[in-house]
Write an enzyme that holds these catalytic residues in place. Structure first.
Site, PDB file in Angstrom:
ATOM      1  CE  LYS A  82      54.144  49.583  53.193  1.00 36.71           C
ATOM      2  NZ  LYS A  82      53.061  50.582  53.521  1.00 36.71           N
ATOM      3  CB  CYS A 166      50.335  39.573  42.953  1.00 37.93           C
ATOM      4  SG  CYS A 166      50.220  41.070  43.558  1.00 37.93           S
ATOM      5  CG  MET A 167      50.748  41.721  39.942  1.00 39.50           C
ATOM      6  SD  MET A 167      49.307  43.100  40.708  1.00 39.50           S
ATOM      7  CE  MET A 167      48.251  43.948  39.528  1.00 39.50           C
ATOM      8  CG  MET A 343      46.366  41.240  46.267  1.00 37.58           C
ATOM      9  SD  MET A 343      46.828  41.042  45.453  1.00 37.58           S
ATOM     10  CE  MET A 343      47.270  42.632  44.180  1.00 37.58           C
ATOM     11  N   GLY A 380      50.996  44.790  43.784  1.00 39.94           N
ATOM     12  CA  GLY A 380      51.826  45.059  45.333  1.00 39.94           C
ATOM     13  C   GLY A 380      52.930  45.579  45.611  1.00 39.94           C
ATOM     14  CD  GLN A 381      55.658  40.700  45.310  1.00 39.95           C
ATOM     15  OE1 GLN A 381      57.057  40.607  44.706  1.00 39.95           O
ATOM     16  NE2 GLN A 381      54.522  40.230  46.113  1.00 39.95           N
TER      17      GLN A 381
END
Ligand code: SF4
Ligand code: SF4
Ligand code: SF4
Lengths: 795, 80, 125
Positions: A82, A166-167, A343, A380-381
């Site tokens: 990516k 998510c977090m 996650m 994740g972000q």
């Protein structure tokens, strides 16, 4: 492609191949980047929380080349697939270029003036029913501006980031254990540990460069052990020394089993625990809260006693030997253990509990605070830490680790923002699931959220149980959805007002990655069409509210709350877009925010220092010579300047105010939707390497889209055979919330055990979140996307 | 009309090596990349079979060239 | 600290990491020439060989066993590859790592044919 182009392309490839061969042969000396008119600058990768740094090559106003940044400590020049294509996300054909308003069901182009006016008027109609929904993709200044607008300006706390999905559980885990959020360790632990335990964490697929960094040690012949504790075989399993496949939800029992063994073998680190820890548990299991109550060691011991390897083997499906192996490793004082999770532990109906337990076994065994010994959550972000958690863009939080419920914290922010006392509302707003539920509920039936502004995220695809939490908005005429984005998404499908946004290096920004590293970049190319910076939109909306007479848009002295001045001290009306770039608004916001980070010792580096680095890990503390030093290991005297000399380890934000961290006991509890006769399978969802989040960016990059063009369902070959399903067959997957047609993949990239299914969530056409469960952790309010009951049949 | 990506290993004698580089630069069908140490990437865009053989032979015959490695052979032309 | 020297880190990639990657759409797929070609994976372009991760070619190859993956790294089995080009078309590496080469000597080719150069070993050093 014409023959001529094809030929040029071939020649380029041939030269590249030959050059690469030559570089390799010449001892890996760097091939000097081609200098043909390309201007190089730096930026963090736009995608995941690993936070790799890239070099961005721009020619004629376009990003034409990307390279891994060779000086970046995180990735040392390496990127994942990516990252190598990150420039391509700017150039999808369907970039949103103009503001649009939905009239009679159709989105029609309008001017920016109109768009900002409409947004402001909608907010003005009912400011207390307005909400902002952003994400860990917000840059720090963007999140800070949104935070100030809603909490400091509108006296309203309905602001959430998708980090709640998510977090949030990692946050509650850290806070209830150490009294302050974010990991104590950092990626350097991966360079030093003897054992890496991945708790439901498919690192090679989700944080690939981080995994390369760890695994590279093995290629160099170091003896390191990788333990993959998971619920299906993944790419990462291939590299694991031990694969431990447990029954979903039983991670709680496994962590307790490690504690049980440490105590039974009398192998816990008594000195560490006596000096630095205390024990804690929920007061009432039916109503667990963040802080719980103190318990003594005997009580703790009694409660974990039942989690013997034999009993936990029954619960988890892990053989007793594997449970004993985990016990052996934690019991051995010489073995350095790092645990990571993402996650798998956070999206869990008992997420706070499992986070606490993993911290707990590290504390109990003293595997904490020295390089290689750390419990570390991964994000994740790209700025889940930097923006969502540190700026505190959550309904209960204020910047710098403050809480809206605490009078002194509100007061500090009011003072910092020069607001009249009492401006900030003391009641937390709605958390994500509740916010969207209220938005999708008719006003007459108590749906008290009326207008939502969405920035930098795609809830129309990423929320769980989408029928209930998103699609139900359709037909509710008094509800108004404002969406700022770069491409049409599942969210813009229901948007009433669409605002075209600048993306990544089309704007200035600052991100904070998983290891507390703050990274800065400058705008390098122009956004397309009329696309503009999110931070500008926020300020422009605020200014329009000011013009409309909203009293909250003024500070104590009657000045606009976003007042920026040039070097000469004159106010610059940055809300007028043609004046916006006269000063660096990002920098002004960052400078304003930075002092707020000192309270919890999360000292960010000054903007000018950040500029010179590929990121620095906070606390970044000024030295006597005026230089700034980052901190790799928090709470450890040898590295953290805030630990009092002689203390060794000090949890200086302890919830009990005595420098101690809390070792929690939390029991194993069954999942609320376990498979049954009607829905006999576990359904798990997640990501794939090639796509990021809901795929809105990566699906616009032809190479990434080509690599994984659609989602699928992974199924065990025996389950497939029994259901008459062949590889590639169309199947219908159903849960209590809906059904979806997908193709089956047998023995694919991931290999679920019998009775388990896995579906990636990036696919906009086949949205798996129509099927997922909105049951969530009672403390973090984070839903469980990893487990629900499903059934499958051939289509 | 094949396209070949070559790695040319130059002589350790720097005068010979530079001479070979210059000679390579003068042949229109050869494109030089950036030399690193003793190695030079070269792309050969030749008209056909005989021509390619001739180029290969010529490269190997140069005093400043120790070895020619074929790194990539491009054959995507509909006709060669 | 860790005892790992900076220089060693990502040894496999030194040099390569500094190479810039053009941000351009991939080449248009070219029709298969029908059996007289063979896929060849160039390790120096392949993400899996270069310390990153990728498995797309082997996942999408329609010919069972034509791409063998060991320790995450793919190579083509020339006995099974049909030259269908799928792997080339889906390869997401910054520079396409799959090359289609002639099985038989063709006019104008410098060097040897794949049958002569043992293509089952991607041409690493
Ligand atoms: S997606 Fe994550 S691992 Fe990949 S290059 Fe970007 S930051 Fe690094
Ligand atoms: S050319 Fe076709 S058969 Fe050969 S390896 Fe590639 S995908 Fe498989
Ligand atoms: S698809 Fe390309 S980059 Fe990926 S493993 Fe195959 S050859 Fe390597």
């Amino acid at each position: 492609m014409s023959t001529l182009e094809r030929r040029t392309f071939l020649k380029t490839s041939a030269m590249a191949a030959a050059t690469a061969a030559v570089s390799q042969r010449a001892g890996g000396a760097a091939a000097a980047p081609a200098s043909d008119g390309i201007h190089w600058d730096k930026a963090p990768c736009r995608f995941c929380g690993t936070g790799c740094h890239v070099k961005v090559g721009v020619r004629d106003g376009k990003v034409v080349a990307i390279a891994g940044h060779p000086d970046a400590e995180v990735n040392k020049g390496l990127l994942c697939v990516k990252g190598y294509h990150v420039g391509g996300i700017l150039y999808g054909e369907d970039r949103l270029k103009h503001p649009m308003l939905r009239r009679n069901g159709v989105l029609e182009r309008i001017s920016w003036d109109e768009a900002i006016d409409i947004a402001a008027r909608k907010i003005m109609e009912a400011p207390e029913r307005f909400a902002i929904y952003g994400s860990g993709q917000w840059t720090i200044p963007e999140g800070y501006a949104a935070q100030k607008l809603i909490k400091g300006g509108l006296s309203n706390n309905h602001i959430e980031p998708n980090a709640r999905l998510c977090m949030a559980s990692a946050v509650t885990g850290f806070i209830s254990t150490y009294g302050v959020d974010e990991p104590a360790g950092c990626y350097d632990d991966l360079d030093a540990c003897d054992v890496l335990i991945l708790w439901g964490n498919n690192m090679s697929e989700m944080h690939p460069v981080l995994f390369s960094r760890f695994y590279d040690r093995k290629s160099r012949g170091e003896k390191i052990t990788l333990i993959d504790l998971g619920t299906r075989r993944t790419r990462t399993t291939e590299f694991a020394d031990h694969y431990m496949e447990f029954r979903p939800q039983s991670d709680l029992a496994i962590a307790n089993c490690i504690a049980q063994q440490l105590i039974e073998r009398d192998a816990w680190d008594k000195e560490f625990v006596e000096k630095h820890c205390a024990f804690r548990a929920d007061a009432d299991l039916t109503k667990p809260d963040l802080m719980g109550v103190a318990i003594d060691f005997e009580n703790y011991k009694q409660r974990v006693a039942e989690y013997t390897p034999e009993k936990v083997s029954e619960i988890s499906g892990l053989p007793v030997e594997q449970l004993r192996l985990l016990g052996d490793l934690f019991a051995d004082p010489k073995v350095k253990i790092t645990s990571t999770w993402c996650m798998g532990m956070n999206q869990h109906t008992r997420a706070t509990a499992i986070n606490r337990l993993v911290h707990g076994i590290h504390l109990l065994s003293g595997k904490f605070g020295s390089p290689g010994n750390a419990p570390t959550s991964l994000t994740g972000q790209p700025s889940a830490c930097g923006t969502a958690r540190e700026v505190g863009t959550l309904c209960h939080a204020l910047p710098g680790g403050r809480l809206v419920a605490k009078p002194e914290h509100r007061e500090q922010c009011e003072k910092h923002w020069n607001l009249p006392a009492g401006r900030i509302n003391a009641t937390p707003g709605h958390h994500t699931v509740l916010m969207w539920e209220k938005f999708c509920t008719p006003t007459a039936e108590g749906g008290d959220i009326r207008t939502i502004l969405v920035q930098v995220t795609n809830p129309g695809q990423s929320l769980p149980n989408l029928h209930k939490l998103f699609r139900a908005k359709k037909g509710l005429d008094d509800k108004f959805l404002i969406v700022s984005d770069v491409y049409p998404t599942a969210t813009t499908e229901l948007a009433d007002l669409v605002l075209p946004a600048a993306l990544w290096v089309e704007k200035n920004g600052v991100f904070g990655n998983s290891e507390r590293r703050t990274q800065q970049w400058f705008k390098q190319v122009e956004p397309p069409g009329e696309a503009r910076e999110d931070v500008w939109m926020t300020i422009a909306i605020a200014r329009r509210l000011y013009d409309l007479g909203h009293p909250g848009m003024k500070d104590k002295d009657g000045n606009f709350i976003f007042r920026f001045t040039d070097d000469a001290g004159n106010e610059v009306p940055v809300w007028e877009y043609d004046r916006f770039h006269e000063i660096n608004v990002d920098r002004a916001l960052y400078d304003d925010y930075r002092p707020l980070t000192f309270l919890k010792h999360k000292h960010l580096a000054p903007y000018d220092v950040l500029k010179e680095h590929t990121g620095l890990r906070w606390p970044v503390v000024e030295q006597s010579d005026g230089s700034f030093r980052e901190t790799r290991f928090r709470f450890s005297e040898f590295d953290d300047p805030f630990v009092k000399k002689g203390n060794g380890i000090e949890f200086y934000h302890s919830t009990t105010n005595d420098g101690r961290a809390q070792i929690w006991f939390c029991p194993y509890e069954a999942h609320p939707e376990e498979p049954d006769e009607e829905f006999p399978f576990w359904l798990c969802t997640g990501r794939v390497l090639e796509h990021w989040h809901t795929g809105t960016m990566t699906m616009r990059v032809p190479q990434l889209r080509g690599a994984v063009p659609n989602n699928y369902v992974e199924i065990h070959p025996d389950d497939a055979r029994e259901a008459g399903i062949g590889n590639g067959d169309k199947v219908v997957l159903a849960t209590r919330r809906g059904e979806l047609e997908l193709s089956a993949w047998i023995n694919g990239r991931g290999r679920p055990p019998r009775g388990s299914l896995f579906v990636p969530f990036f696919d906009q056409i086949r949205q798996i979140n129509l099927l997922t469960l909105d049951a969530h952790c009672p403390i973090s309010k984070e839903p469980d996307y990893k487990k629900c009951a499903a059934r499958i049949r051939k289509a | 009309m094949p396209i070949n990506g070559l790695m040319v290993t130059l002589s350790s004698d720097s005068a010979l090596a530079s001479d070979a580089c210059e000679r390579i630069a003068r042949r229109p069908e050869l494109e030089r990349g950036e030399r690193q140490d003793r190695w030079l990437p070269v792309v050969a865009d030749t008209a056909g079979d005989g021509h390619a053989r001739e180029v290969h032979g010529w490269l190997e015959s140069l005093h400043g060239v120790d070895q020619v490695d074929v790194i990539l052979v491009g054959f995507d032309e509909p006709n060669s | 600290m860790s005892g790992v020297s900076r220089r060693d880190m990502f040894r496999v990639l030194l040099g390569r990491g500094r190479e810039e990657v053009p941000q351009a759409p991939p080449a248009a797929p070219v029709a298969s020439s029908g059996g007289d070609e063979l896929a060849l994976i160039l390790d120096r372009f392949c993400l899996a060989w270069q310390g990153s991760f990728c498995s797309v070619c082997s996942e999408r190859c329609p010919e069972p066993g034509a791409i063998v993956v060991e320790q995450g790294k793919p190579r083509v089995d020339p006995g099974k590859c049909t030259g269908c080009r799928v792997c080339h078309d889906v390869c997401p590496a910054p520079r396409n790592a799959v090359f289609l080469v002639a099985r038989k000597a063709r006019g104008g080719m410098i060097g040897k044919t794949v049958d002569e150069t043992r293509p089952e070993e991607p041409d690493h050093e």
